[in-house]
Enzyme design. Structure first.
Site, PDB file in Angstrom:
ATOM      1  N   PHE A 182     -21.807 148.629  57.174  1.00 61.26           N
ATOM      2  CA  PHE A 182     -22.224 147.333  57.704  1.00 61.26           C
ATOM      3  C   PHE A 182     -23.649 147.010  57.226  1.00 61.26           C
ATOM      4  CE2 PHE A 182     -23.863 144.803  61.430  1.00 61.26           C
ATOM      5  CZ  PHE A 182     -23.085 143.669  61.201  1.00 61.26           C
ATOM      6  N   ASN A 184     -26.572 146.597  58.447  1.00 63.17           N
ATOM      7  CA  ASN A 184     -27.772 147.314  58.896  1.00 63.17           C
ATOM      8  C   ASN A 184     -27.680 148.824  58.713  1.00 63.17           C
ATOM      9  OD1 ASN A 184     -25.970 148.028  60.886  1.00 63.17           O
ATOM     10  ND2 ASN A 184     -27.201 147.324  62.603  1.00 63.17           N
ATOM     11  N   LYS A 185     -26.640 149.297  58.036  1.00 62.66           N
ATOM     12  CA  LYS A 185     -26.466 150.737  57.887  1.00 62.66           C
ATOM     13  C   LYS A 185     -27.296 151.284  56.727  1.00 62.66           C
ATOM     14  CE  LYS A 185     -23.555 151.359  61.283  1.00 62.66           C
ATOM     15  NZ  LYS A 185     -23.512 150.026  61.913  1.00 62.66           N
ATOM     16  N   ASN A 186     -27.426 152.605  56.669  1.00 62.99           N
ATOM     17  CA  ASN A 186     -28.217 153.249  55.609  1.00 62.99           C
ATOM     18  C   ASN A 186     -27.664 152.939  54.232  1.00 62.99           C
ATOM     19  OD1 ASN A 186     -28.768 154.598  58.150  1.00 62.99           O
ATOM     20  ND2 ASN A 186     -29.872 156.143  56.966  1.00 62.99           N
ATOM     21  N   LEU A 187     -26.355 152.862  54.132  1.00 63.53           N
ATOM     22  CA  LEU A 187     -25.677 152.453  52.900  1.00 63.53           C
ATOM     23  C   LEU A 187     -25.006 151.122  53.223  1.00 63.53           C
ATOM     24  CD1 LEU A 187     -23.430 154.779  50.685  1.00 63.53           C
ATOM     25  CD2 LEU A 187     -23.085 152.325  50.890  1.00 63.53           C
TER      26      LEU A 187
END
Length: 380
Positions: A182, A184-187
């Site tokens: 998603f 806002n995720k790290n990836l």
């Protein structure tokens, strides 16, 4: 609103733009060669003989894991109380019953292995864990418990790409690892996810389930590798597209450096607010785990009005959030007996998430820390 320091910022640059443009120029937008490459490289990144299938989002990954493990009506799945609602939703949507386990302590908000064991009944089929904030759970205890009790283990790794426990990537300990990409995720690819496993049978089943139960894909027929297809079981359409797979390849190449930057920001936060009156910081450093530092959560002192802190930070241009509201306070789950979780209930009342992203600077940390000090003094 114009934020001085917002909760999250993408670390995109020309590489992501070029990757998307290349897909558009290729004329092939659905699951294709870039998806295959993303799956291959993500699996290699995790190691441990992992296989990976890209899907449309993290919730789809959870749903596929439960379906592939044949979990349904009459079954119970133990889930964390301190989590996003997608975990409980997915369990409910396969007809199973969620049972919540508490946090380990006010210092460790991951699932308590002892409480997991207390919640096991003769109907329990699986344990679904979350590596909250990108901090790995106590995998030795949880894996041992699941093996001893004959339970399936699903790892929700939405917060944790790049996190490891005793040198081994999270997502490789359980039967299935579920990943979210998603925004806002790290990836980050906007929407997207991955299911990973070391089981050939589960990998094959989840690949069938993500694409209508079909034995061949559109790409196979386009490449002349197949003419038609069979449908071997009812399935869904949880496919990823080539644009997001291309973004995923770029983001995967950046992941280790981005996570290292996140960890430096966490260290700066700990220096700035570690001794601040009215604030406690969970997850002290441990040698046996490397966090992906997905978010930076703090615990406000009991009696501090959280909304007042949020509004004061906002007035100073600092965005904050809550991870997460208590599940049993949502309308859909109000009145359900999900299990006693006193620590998680208290954390849900007092948790506040401060900004954290790879390109954040120590100057940004100082702005946030100053605004937080001001808020706490103002509130008293």
């Amino acid at each position: 609103m114009e934020w001085k320091v917002q909760l999250f910022k993408l670390n995109y640059d020309q590489r992501e733009a070029d990757a998307v443009a290349d897909v558009i120029r290729s004329g092939w937008l659905t699951m294709g060669e870039r998806t295959v490459a993303f799956e291959r490289e993500f699996a290699a990144y995790l190691g441990a003989g992992t296989m990976a299938a890209a899907v449309s989002n993290g919730t789809a990954a959870l749903h596929l894991a439960l379906l592939a493990l044949d979990i349904g009506p009459g079954d119970e799945v133990i889930v964390p109380a301190q989590t996003f609602v997608a975990d409980i939703n997915a369990v409910m949507l396969v007809g199973a019953t969620p049972v919540m386990a508490d946090c380990t302590s006010f210092e460790d908000w991951n699932m308590d292995p002892a409480d997991i064991e207390r919640k096991i009944t003769d109907r329990t089929r699986a344990v679904l864990i979350v590596h909250y904030a990108g901090v790995p759970c106590d995998m030795d205890a949880i894996v041992s418990l699941c093996q001893r009790k004959g339970l399936k283990l699903i790892e929700d790794c939405a917060h944790a790409p790049g996190a490891s426990y005793k040198g081994r990537s999270v997502g490789t300990f359980g039967d299935v690892g579920c990943w979210s990409f998603f925004t806002n995720k790290n990836l980050s690819v906007g929407e997207g996810g991955m299911v990973t496993t070391r089981s050939d049978d589960l990998d094959r089943e989840m690949r069938y389930l993500r694409s209508h139960g079909m034995t061949t894909l559109t790409l196979d027929r386009h490449k002349g590798r197949a003419v038609t297809y069979d449908v071997v079981r009812p399935g869904l359409n949880y496919r990823i597209d080539e644009i997001r797979a291309a973004l995923g390849l770029v983001q995967l190449a950046k992941l280790d450096a981005a996570n290292a930057s996140r960890r430096k920001i966490v260290e700066a936060y700990r220096r700035e607010i570690g001794g601040l009156e009215g604030v406690a910081l969970p997850f002290p450093d441990r040698d046996d785990r490397v966090a992906s530092s997905h978010i930076f959560p703090i615990l406000l002192r009991e009696g501090i009005e959280r909304l007042e802190v949020v509004e004061s930070l906002k007035a100073d241009g600092v965005q904050s959030s809550i991870h997460y509201p208590a599940i049993h306070h949502f309308t859909a789950y109000s009145g359900m007996d999900l299990g006693a979780t006193p620590i998680a209930d208290e954390v849900a009342k007092r948790e506040l998430t401060l900004p954290l992203y790879p390109d954040m600077t120590e100057g940004d940390v100082q702005v946030v820390a100053d605004a937080l000090r001001k808020a706490l003094v103002k509130i008293g």
